[in-house]
Write a protein that holds these residues in place. Structure first.
Motif, PDB file in Angstrom:
ATOM      1  N   HIS A  67       0.862  -1.181   0.000  1.00 19.21           N
ATOM      2  CA  HIS A  67       0.000   0.000   0.000  1.00 19.21           C
ATOM      3  C   HIS A  67       0.905   1.241   0.000  1.00 19.21           C
ATOM      4  CE1 HIS A  67      -2.877   3.021   1.277  1.00 19.21           C
ATOM      5  NE2 HIS A  67      -3.830   2.176   0.911  1.00 19.21           N
ATOM      6  N   PHE A  75      -0.876  -6.375  -0.603  1.00 23.57           N
ATOM      7  CA  PHE A  75      -1.470  -7.550  -1.211  1.00 23.57           C
ATOM      8  C   PHE A  75      -0.312  -8.492  -1.525  1.00 23.57           C
ATOM      9  CE2 PHE A  75      -5.650  -5.809  -3.295  1.00 23.57           C
ATOM     10  CZ  PHE A  75      -6.195  -5.609  -2.042  1.00 23.57           C
ATOM     11  N   GLU A 107      -3.985 -10.385   2.245  1.00 22.99           N
ATOM     12  CA  GLU A 107      -3.672  -9.032   2.683  1.00 22.99           C
ATOM     13  C   GLU A 107      -2.771  -9.168   3.908  1.00 22.99           C
ATOM     14  OE1 GLU A 107      -3.433  -5.508   4.656  1.00 22.99           O
ATOM     15  OE2 GLU A 107      -4.681  -7.066   5.538  1.00 22.99           O
ATOM     16  N   LEU A 133     -14.048  -6.428  -3.190  1.00 22.74           N
ATOM     17  CA  LEU A 133     -12.888  -5.560  -3.422  1.00 22.74           C
ATOM     18  C   LEU A 133     -12.902  -4.874  -4.777  1.00 22.74           C
ATOM     19  CD1 LEU A 133      -9.969  -7.677  -1.917  1.00 22.74           C
ATOM     20  CD2 LEU A 133     -11.318  -5.866  -0.829  1.00 22.74           C
ATOM     21  N   PHE A 144      -7.845  -0.436  -3.450  1.00 23.90           N
ATOM     22  CA  PHE A 144      -6.862  -0.687  -2.394  1.00 23.90           C
ATOM     23  C   PHE A 144      -5.984   0.533  -2.164  1.00 23.90           C
ATOM     24  CE2 PHE A 144      -2.547  -2.472  -1.323  1.00 23.90           C
ATOM     25  CZ  PHE A 144      -2.834  -2.818  -0.009  1.00 23.90           C
ATOM     26  N   ASN A 147      -7.955   3.502  -0.652  1.00 23.95           N
ATOM     27  CA  ASN A 147      -8.712   3.208   0.577  1.00 23.95           C
ATOM     28  C   ASN A 147     -10.221   3.348   0.377  1.00 23.95           C
ATOM     29  OD1 ASN A 147      -6.390   2.689   2.192  1.00 23.95           O
ATOM     30  ND2 ASN A 147      -6.076   4.886   2.390  1.00 23.95           N
ATOM     31  N   THR A 150     -15.195  -1.010   1.106  1.00 22.07           N
ATOM     32  CA  THR A 150     -15.323  -2.399   0.687  1.00 22.07           C
ATOM     33  C   THR A 150     -16.664  -2.918   1.194  1.00 22.07           C
ATOM     34  OG1 THR A 150     -14.091  -3.085   2.656  1.00 22.07           O
ATOM     35  CG2 THR A 150     -12.838  -2.874   0.623  1.00 22.07           C
TER      36      THR A 150
END
Length: 158
Positions: A67, A75, A107, A133, A144, A147, A150
Motif C-alpha cells: 500500500h 497484497f 492481505e 474488493l 486498495f 482506501n 469495501t
C-alpha cells in the motif's frame, strides 16, 4: 488479462512493485495453484482453479503489492497463504455468490484471503466477514491504493 483499462495511478503503482506488462510466471503459477488445490482437498472442500484467478496469479504471482501510504498493508500475491479451515469458508462464500472462487493471495496486515471469482471479481475473506474488493484486478487495486469502501460480500449474494 483485465476487463478494464489500467488507470495511470494503478499502472505506476504496479510498476513500482515489480510488475510489468506481459508478466507471466508460467510454471511457477501452475505449481502455486497445485499446492492450493491439494490443501483445499485435504481440508475436505475441494476448490476449482477458475481461469480468471489463474490469470491473476500468472500476472501478479510472487509480488508484494505494498500500500502506498500504509507500510503494514500489502497484497501478497501468493495463493498458498491461508489457514486451517479456510477452504470451507471459501466454499460457503462461493455458494452465497453463486460463483466459484479461488485464492490469489492475502492481505498482509490482517491476513485476509484475496479471492477471485469466475467472472474476475475480487473478494476478501477476513476474520470479520467477507468483502467485495472490485469488479476486476484493476478496480481492486485502485480501491486498495485509494482506501475505497469495501462493501459486505452479502450485497453480492444471489
Amino acid at each position: 488479462m483485465t476487463s478494464t483499462a489500467q488507470p495511470p495511478q494503478v499502472h505506476d503503482w504496479l510498476r513500482q512493485q515489480g510488475w510489468y506488462s506481459g508478466r507471466d510466471i508460467g510454471d511457477e503459477a501452475d505449481a502455486l495453484v497445485s499446492v492450493r488445490l491439494q490443501d483445499a482437498s485435504a481440508q475436505g472442500y475441494p476448490l476449482e482453479a477458475v481461469d480468471a484467478a489463474v490469470r491473476v496469479i500468472r500476472a501478479y504471482g510472487g509480488l508484494k503489492l505494498a500500500h502506498p501510504r500504509a507500510s503494514d498493508s500489502a497484497f501478497e500475491m501468493d495463493p498458498t497463504g491461508g489457514y486451517d479451515g479456510d477452504a470451507g469458508e471459501i466454499a460457503e462464500m462461493a455458494s452465497g455468490l453463486g460463483k466459484k472462487l479461488f485464492p490469489v493471495g492475502f492481505e498482509s496486515s490482517e491476513y485476509g484471503i484475496l479471492l477471485v471469482d469466475e467472472t474476475g471479481r475480487w473478494f476478501l475473506l477476513h476474520h470479520t466477514g467477507g468483502y467485495f474488493l472490485g469488479e476486476d484486478d484493476q478496480d481492486a487495486f485502485a480501491r486498495f491504493i485509494t482506501n475505497a469502501d469495501t462493501p459486505d460480500v452479502e450485497d453480492y449474494f444471489v
